[in-house]
Design an enzyme around this catalytic site. Structure first.
Site, short mmCIF file in Angstrom:
data_model
loop_
_atom_site.label_atom_id
_atom_site.label_comp_id
_atom_site.label_asym_id
_atom_site.label_seq_id
_atom_site.Cartn_x
_atom_site.Cartn_y
_atom_site.Cartn_z
CG ASN A 149 -2.16 -1.07 1.26
OD1 ASN A 149 -2.67 -1.02 0.07
ND2 ASN A 149 -2.21 -1.71 2.07
CB CYS A 170 -5.94 -5.62 -2.53
SG CYS A 170 -6.65 -5.23 -1.00
CG HIS A 171 -6.14 -9.48 1.33
ND1 HIS A 171 -4.68 -9.71 1.68
CD2 HIS A 171 -6.50 -8.82 2.44
CE1 HIS A 171 -4.27 -8.79 2.61
NE2 HIS A 171 -5.24 -8.17 3.02
CG HIS A 201 -8.31 -0.63 0.39
ND1 HIS A 201 -7.38 0.20 1.17
CD2 HIS A 201 -7.96 -1.86 -0.04
CE1 HIS A 201 -6.40 -0.86 1.45
NE2 HIS A 201 -6.71 -2.12 0.84
CE1 TYR A 258 -8.92 4.39 2.76
CE2 TYR A 258 -10.54 2.80 1.95
CZ TYR A 258 -9.16 2.99 2.45
OH TYR A 258 -8.29 2.12 2.66
#
Length: 488
Positions: A149, A170-171, A201, A258
């Protein structure tokens, strides 16, 4: 098959072990070479010992090397995996601490927001160094798999400026799918089909099918609200689901930073988070978790080493993308996943240059993205706010333009909801000065930043945040783990 994989930042011991074990679950990969590299010789020694124990226990002819000389480790590598954290926990602590002085309360701070943007400024020069080495000494056409990241910024820089074949991994999508499968009563996540699309994300489950039956918004909301755990841990995500009509892949804590709506008032934060675990919104939660994990691993290393002496069970292969991508590329066995790449028209209502996370298929011909996706308008608008910040952040990191960096931070949704322009300008000066040793591109800007800080009249405060927990000691962690075992 015999080829070389290099792992940069291999001192991320637990994650490197998982990636390595996954690779050895592929029968064709048991004669590969895995080259580990990290700036910490201590961490390299630990992970090399663990991986060699795995190889020995399973009798595979895998070769494991470890070298602090990154360029030497990358020589001839066909695949390069990065999981670096530039600046380590020391710089990360500033990513959380300094913004708190200006009222900006982050849970993670590694993607956007003030912490994520500065994290990108530290990472991108190093990522571009990786790319230079890959171009010069890795195997021709080598593929770079970035787990580090801030995902979108790092991948953006590697593709646009590093000129290396790069995919970001990413997971978050997998974890979100596991939650949805559970609340809908599926026996396993394999019963759930889904399309997730957006940016890393901030990816959205825009189509859900359980055993072929389409799942609509109201059913999903009711299932989440009826769940005894998720109804408490994911309050913010459920609120976004109600308003946007689709579920976000990202955790409650991540998603909260975010957006400009949920963390801008300290008295409101407790309403939307859950303190049962760091990931649900705790102030500086991931910093605390990372610190405890490092301390725990250092203390308990003998047990970790002993546990490595076990046969590998392919049935327990993780859902991390890396091994599945390499398997598809090398064997032709098709793999479907969600990958971070340049948009180039895949998502119709996001910019072409943005790094998106969206479905794709992998085979011997490479990663083939599914095109023709249109996000719901609210999802696209939220993604656009982050994309604009990411673009400015990448260009600032490459150029060393501190004014552009300040504009990127100013346009961050949460920062803009909390701080004034004067506060943002001072905060960025303070962060750049504090992290100067990891920000070579801003060397010429640091003296002037110091002068401005000496003359500034912008007031700050020492604030731990609205929902802070202390780092637990090894003794406290042992006691908690023991209590959990007894409860089970």
């Amino acid at each position: 098959m015999s080829f070389k994989i290099a792992i940069i930042g291999a001192g991320s011991v637990g994650f490197t072990k998982k990636l390595f074990t996954d690779l050895l679950c592929v029968p064709e990969f048991r004669d590969i070479e895995v080259a580990l590299t990290d700036i910490s010789q201590h961490n390299l020694d630990m992970i090399k010992a663990i991986l060699e124990k795995i190889v020995e226990a399973n009798g595979f002819p895998v070769k494991v090397t470890a070298d602090t000389n990154r360029r030497r480790a990358l020589e001839g590598a066909k695949y390069i995996i990065s999981c670096v954290r530039v600046g380590g926990l020391e710089a990360y602590a500033d990513d959380i601490r300094i913004p708190l002085k200006y009222g900006i309360d982050q849970c993670v701070g590694d993607t956007i927001c003030a912490g994520g943007i500065l994290y990108g400024q530290r990472n991108i020069p190093v990522i571009l160094d990786f790319c230079k080495d890959i171009r010069e000494v890795a195997a021709p056409g080598a593929k770079f798999l970035n787990y580090a990241n801030p995902m979108a910024m790092n991948t953006w820089a590697a593709i646009e400026y590093g000129k290396v074949d790069t995919v970001g991994l990413c997971h978050g999508v997998q974890h979100g799918a596991e939650q949805i499968a559970e609340i809908l009563g599926a026996k396993s996540v394999s019963e759930l089909d889904y399309i997730c699309s957006g940016i890393n994300h901030q990816t959205w489950f825009i189509d859900l099918r359980l055993n072929g039956r389409k799942i609509e918004k109201d059913e999903l909301i009711a299932a989440f609200e009826a769940h005894p755990v998720f109804s408490q841990q994911e309050k913010l995500r459920i609120d976004v689901l109600k308003r946007f009509g689709v579920y976000s892949t990202e955790s409650n804590g991540h998603l909260s930073e975010y957006l400009p709506w949920y963390r801008k008032r300290p008295e409101e934060i407790a309403r939307w988070i859950d303190m049962s675990d760091w990931i649900h919104g705790e102030t500086g939660g991931y910093l605390r978790h990372s610190t405890e994990t490092r301390n725990w691993f250092e203390t308990e290393f003998p047990q970790f080493l002993a546990s490595a002496a076990k046969p590998i069970d392919p049935a327990k292969r993780s859902n991390e993308h890396a091994s599945h991508i390499l398997e598809a590329l090398e064997t032709g066995r098709v793999y479907r996943g969600h990958f971070n790449l340049k948009n180039n028209g895949v998502i119709s209502n996001l910019p072409a240059d943005a790094i998106i996370e969206s479905p794709g298929f992998v085979d011997r011909f490479g990663i083939n993205m599914v095109s023709g996706i249109t996000l719901p308008e609210a999802c696209a608008a939220t993604c656009m706010a982050s994309i604009n910040v990411q673009r400015m952040s990448v260009h600032a990191a490459v150029s060393g333009d501190i004014d552009l960096l300040k504009l990127a931070v100013l346009h961050d949704p949460l920062v803009g909801a909390v701080a004034t322009p004067e506060e943002v300008w001072q905060m960025v000066d303070e962060m750049v000065v504090a992290q100067a040793r990891w920000l070579p591109q801003y060397a010429d800007a640091v003296p002037a930043a110091k002068e401005r800080l000496a003359k500034s009249s912008v007031k700050t405060r020492e604030w731990a945040g609205a929902a802070r927990r202390n780092v637990r000691s090894i003794e406290e962690l042992r006691a908690e783990k023991s209590a959990l075992k007894k409860a089970v």
